[in-house]
Design an enzyme around this catalytic site. Structure first.
Site, PDB file in Angstrom:
ATOM      1  N   GLY A  90       2.382  -9.572   0.694  1.00  0.00           N
ATOM      2  CA  GLY A  90       2.411  -9.529  -0.760  1.00  0.00           C
ATOM      3  C   GLY A  90       1.453 -10.531  -1.387  1.00  0.00           C
ATOM      4  CB  SER A 186      -0.430  -6.873   3.941  1.00  0.00           C
ATOM      5  OG  SER A 186      -0.964  -6.863   2.655  1.00  0.00           O
ATOM      6  CE1 TYR A 187      -2.057 -14.452   0.777  1.00  0.00           C
ATOM      7  CE2 TYR A 187       0.176 -15.137   1.342  1.00  0.00           C
ATOM      8  CZ  TYR A 187      -1.097 -15.440   0.887  1.00  0.00           C
ATOM      9  OH  TYR A 187      -1.412 -16.731   0.533  1.00  0.00           O
ATOM     10  CG  ASP A 388      -6.118  -0.990   3.719  1.00  0.00           C
ATOM     11  OD1 ASP A 388      -5.974  -0.714   2.518  1.00  0.00           O
ATOM     12  OD2 ASP A 388      -5.905  -2.120   4.205  1.00  0.00           O
ATOM     13  CG  HIS A 440      -2.372  -2.070   3.537  1.00  0.00           C
ATOM     14  ND1 HIS A 440      -3.383  -2.978   3.713  1.00  0.00           N
ATOM     15  CD2 HIS A 440      -1.274  -2.798   3.185  1.00  0.00           C
ATOM     16  CE1 HIS A 440      -2.925  -4.202   3.472  1.00  0.00           C
ATOM     17  NE2 HIS A 440      -1.657  -4.111   3.157  1.00  0.00           N
TER      18      HIS A 440
END
Length: 469
Positions: A90, A186-187, A388, A440
């Site tokens: 996030g 992701s994050y 992605d 993603h």
């Protein structure tokens, strides 16, 4: 005779407890804390043979920070399989909503948010999986100190996650010293290596460390602001999402090494997104967008340290809607022991807008951390879904290339069944793999390929070079 039978049962139970992940006693019950966290069954859940647990671990008594977990044991022989911690990014997004419910967990949600069905490629066929909603303020995780929600960041997230693991293993002592891995996307490209370093440092400082960290695997991972930025705009241009003029304008006006952007940079990126991208899913550029979104908006982006985050917010895919319906049901929360002791004063959401808007510290580059953990001998894999555009494959390749690692096995295609599943290269100390046709969230878009990837990672073997799997 009855007494002899009782003694025999107790003796057998004690033997079994040495090999079983569940502590056994003469009454064949779980330890109290594990019993309190055990899930008998989730609403709408199909029958399963594995055990599930969920609940809270307090990580800071003074501030009242407590993190929520959902633990699914391996389907078979959990006592012989490793422990995997999964983290979503996030920052501010829920591992229950994403990792557990639409990616690697044992269940998937139906469209009404009323029932579950089995995930054929669940990773708990290979490992015991621990999903963590982190940091406090994400999902069911909470803090009694409201200011915590406005000064979260990388450092405290890693420290709280370390405290969580130590205390969780005190509640589940059968997993102390078990082979342990961390995974995410992701994050979590920040969370995972940062937590791995915390564990590595903790283990060095303790004579009898309980966390037997073996390695980590991250997908479409935010890694280095500068190289990720260059790689992202290159992906947009090379995949015909933007014009030559916009590509040149972004490169000219954006300094990816700086945290703050100029108006010219923002204008160039904004023009690309608002006038050239079109109504596509930026997380998966070749698949249809989700219809029926709020206000007929396109699928937006919620991601720190990426070009797209600078202009877009309110990420709302269809699958997230199913999760928000299901996990807000009172009977589901009761079954998961969630939101019961301290009632959170807001609706459960897949991502927290408050956290991402108030993130206070974020490392500009994780490459130094990678170098340290490679030197420590950890097994490290990085993978990228190649459709992605948010944290694209070119971003990851640009970043990893600046580790200057020696190639051990040259670039090669790997297989899923009789089809190419992606491509891979093995360096001394790190494996990088692409997943063909995945967005993603790789396990969501290509579950079979993701499963093969994970199984190969755990085994420490190369991805299959022939079409026999």
């Amino acid at each position: 005779m009855i007494f002899q039978r009782q003694v025999l049962l107790l003796f057998l139970c004690l033997i079994i407890s040495c090999f079983s992940p569940i502590t056994c006693s003469s009454s064949n019950v779980l330890p109290k804390q594990q019993e309190e966290d055990q899930i008998s069954a989730l609403p709408g859940q199909p029958p399963v043979t594995f055990s599930q647990f969920s609940g809270y671990i307090t990580v800071n008594e003074e501030h009242g920070r407590a993190l929520f977990y959902w633990f699914t044991q391996a389907i078979t022989s959990p006592q012989n399989k490793p422990l995997l911690l999964w983290l979503n990014g996030g920052p501010g997004c829920s591992s229950v909503a994403y990792g557990a419910s639409e990616e690697i967990g044992p269940f998937r949600l139906n469209k009404t948010g009323s029932s579950l069905y089995l995930n054929k490629y669940s990773w708990n066929t290979e490992a015991n999986i621990l999903f963590l909603e982190s940091p406090a303020g994400v999902g069911f995780s909470y803090t009694n100190t409201s200011s915590d929600l406005k000064d979260s960041g990388d450092k405290r997230t890693a420290q709280d996650a370390l405290v969580f693991l130590i205390r969780w293993m005190s509640r589940f002592p059968q997993y102390k010293y078990r082979d342990f891995y961390i995974a995410g996307e992701s994050y979590a490209g920040h969370y995972v290596p940062q937590l791995a370093k915390k564990i590595h440092d903790y283990n060095k400082a303790n004579s009898h460390p309980i966390i037997n960290l073996k390695g980590f695997i991250v997908g479409n991972a935010v890694t280095d602001n500068y190289y990720d930025g260059i790689g992202t705009v290159t992906y947009w241009w090379s995949h015909s999402l933007i014009s030559d003029q916009t590509y040149k304008s972004i490169l000219k006006n954006c300094n990816f090494a700086e945290d703050k952007t100029t108006h010219k940079c923002d204008d160039a990126v904004s023009y690309a997104i608002n006038h050239e991208f079109g109504n596509i899913d930026q997380y998966s550029i070749y698949t249809p967008t989700c219809i029926g979104l709020k206000n007929n908006t396109i699928r937006h982006i919620r991601l720190k340290n990426t070009l797209l985050h600078r202009r877009l917010s309110g990420y709302d895919p269809c699958t997230e809607n199913y999760a928000e319906k299901y996990f807000n049901r009172p009977e589901v929360q009761k079954a998961m022991h969630a939101n019961v002791t301290v009632k959170i004063p807001y609706k459960w959401t897949a991502c927290s807008d408050v956290l991402i808007k108030n993130w206070k510290d974020s490392e500009g580059s994780l490459l130094p951390t990678y170098k340290e953990l490679i030197a420590a001998g950890l097994r490290i894999w990085v993978f990228s879904g190649d459709t992605d555009s948010v944290v694209p494959v070119t971003a990851t390749r640009f970043s990893l290339s600046h580790l200057n690692l020696t190639v051990k096995t040259r670039w090669y295609p790997w297989y899923s069944g009789d089809q190419v599943g992606g491509w891979a290269v093995v360096y001394n100390g790190l494996t990088f793999a692409t997943v063909r046709g995945a967005g993603h969230e790789v396990p969501l878009f290509q579950p079979k390929q993701a499963f093969i990837l994970f199984r190969s990672f755990l085994a420490g073997t190369k991805l299959p070079k022939s079409s026999n799997i």
